[in-house]
Scaffold this active site. Structure first.
Site: not given
Length: 451
Positions: A90, A92, A123, A156-157, A423
């Site tokens: 992903h 995003d 990520d 996705e996030e 994150h």
């Protein structure tokens, strides 16, 4: 023994990989368009689409998914009769959080201490680059031996389910014999790992109201019901004294019987302050891979700066609940909502709203694709044996794909090892891991085709 030609090719491509990841990280592609311009996500999607076209992919398309974002699709035909492999990542990313806490700007890829720092570097923009590196290495060494589909998700996030719903509406699009999800990570740098389970998740917003408006705390405090205090009481009820998650009706005693996570290593990885205890009971692996975990993600209430001496009339919170395989996320949502309603004190008015959900996932690790990946990772990481670990995070698409394509094998690998701090502020990727995992993926495609 001569060096592996795949490994040599990937090593030669790493400077270009760094340039490309720099370009991709620069897009502020947070799929929360109240915070970040939609144009940033659209630009990142176009970058991925252009990269696929440059590698000879056909049918490259920006898919408008039901949540208002775009996923990028492309197909690279393989030899006649060859299996098809779907590669997922992903583009995003999470918001940068406190930008002042970043040592270097979050959307500028910066090399420091042997790692590349930037939001999405691991990520999962790094996962996009990993797939490209693997395919380029194969093209330089006899060609790609399988048909390849690539899907790069755009939300996705956010957990809004756009790609899941699109896939359900167009089930023929992502059909494949094997699916490689490039959004997990090694248990530790240098230890090749596939993720065999993922916790599911639900996001619930709760609002508590007690008064028609704020009141002077000196004149009314002590009898007037405080909505913020009521909310705090309700949130506190979600944990036992030791910090274990306690949602009425939700089981929480499962045990993880695979790779274990030593407490000292976990404390270091999580950067737990000296003297602060870990929460919960059981092994660390039990707590983060096999049991539910609630987290209060945010609270709407007056900030300290500028606060007035008032009894609060209303307050809100956003709550995340992670659930292990075997627990239905929809049922967990109902239990969480019922718990909050039952434990809000003083007859306060409480409203709950589910805003995101994803089911847990358990892979079939006995399949031929896993054997091929074990061989590939053994070559890419000389002297190491592939390990199986759980992951506390959620990738809702996994269960959607498993449901749509029950015969497909699903493997989860990626760049999000503990040092990556995904994150969090100062997210980074290990270029050595990017290189080795790209080699592993290329070798896997060769070995899988041969089987």
């Amino acid at each position: 023994m001569s060096p592996n030609p795949i490994a040599e090719t990937v090593a030669s491509l790493m400077p270009k990989a760094k340039e490309e990841l720099t370009e991709l990280v620069a897009f502020k592609s947070v799929a929360d368009f109240d915070q970040f311009p939609k144009s940033e996500s659209e630009a990142a999607a176009n970058w991925v689409a252009d990269a696929l076209r440059a590698e000879g992919f056909q049918d490259v398309a920006l898919l408008d998914t039901p949540d208002g974002t775009q996923s990028v699709y492309g197909f690279l035909p393989g030899p006649e009769g060859a299996p098809t492999v779907l590669l997922y990542a992903h583009y995003d990313v999470q918001p940068p959080l406190d930008e002042a806490a970043w040592v270097t700007p979050p959307f500028e890829l910066t090399e420091r201490d042997g790692r590349w720092f930037g939001r999405g570097s691991a990520d999962c923009k790094g996962g996009v680059i990993m797939h490209l590196l693997a395919l380029r290495a194969l093209k330089a060494n006899g060609g790609v031996p399988v048909g390849v589909k690539v899907i790069a998700e755009g939300s996705e996030e956010q957990g809004t389910g756009g790609l899941e719903r699109y896939a359900e509406q167009h089930p023929e699009l992502l059909t494949a014999d094997t699916i490689v999800i490039g959004d997990a990570g090694n248990f530790r740098v240098g230890l090749p790992t596939v993720t065999s389970t993922l916790r599911g998740m639900t996001l619930v917003r709760v609002r508590v109201d007690t008064l028609e408006g704020n009141l002077h705390s000196g004149q009314f405090g002590g009898a007037a019901p405080d909505a913020l205090a009521a909310l705090i009481r309700a949130l506190d009820s979600l944990r036992a004294e030791d910090g274990s998650t306690t949602v009425d009706g939700l089981a929480g005693g499962a045990v993880w019987d695979g790779l274990q996570y030593e407490e000292a290593a976990f404390r270091k990885d999580a950067k737990v302050l000296d003297g602060v205890e870990l929460i919960g009971e059981g092994t660390v692996a039990d707590r983060i891979w096999a049991r539910p975990a609630v987290t209060v993600l945010g609270i709407d209430c007056p900030p300290v700066v500028g606060a007035t001496p008032s009894v609060q009339a209303g307050a809100r919170a956003l709550i995340s609940l992670r659930v292990p395989p075997g627990v239905d996320a929809a049922e967990a949502t109902k239990l969480l909502q019922a718990h909050l309603e039952a434990h809000t004190p003083w007859g306060a008015r409480v409203e709950t709203e589910q805003i995101g959900q994803g089911q847990a996932f358990r892979a079939d690790t006995k399949s031929p694709a896993y054997a091929a990946m074990a061989d590939a990772m053994g070559e890419a990481y000389p002297g190491e044996t592939m390990q199986y670990a759980g992951q506390g995070g959620s990738i809702p698409l996994c269960n959607t794909l498993a449901g749509l394509y029950p015969d497909a094998e699903i493997l989860l690998i990626g760049l999000s090892e503990p040092e990556a701090q995904i994150h969090a502020v100062n997210e980074s990727v290990s270029p050595e891991e990017l290189e080795r995992l790209s080699v592993a993926e290329a070798l896997f495609l060769q070995k899988y085709a041969a089987r």
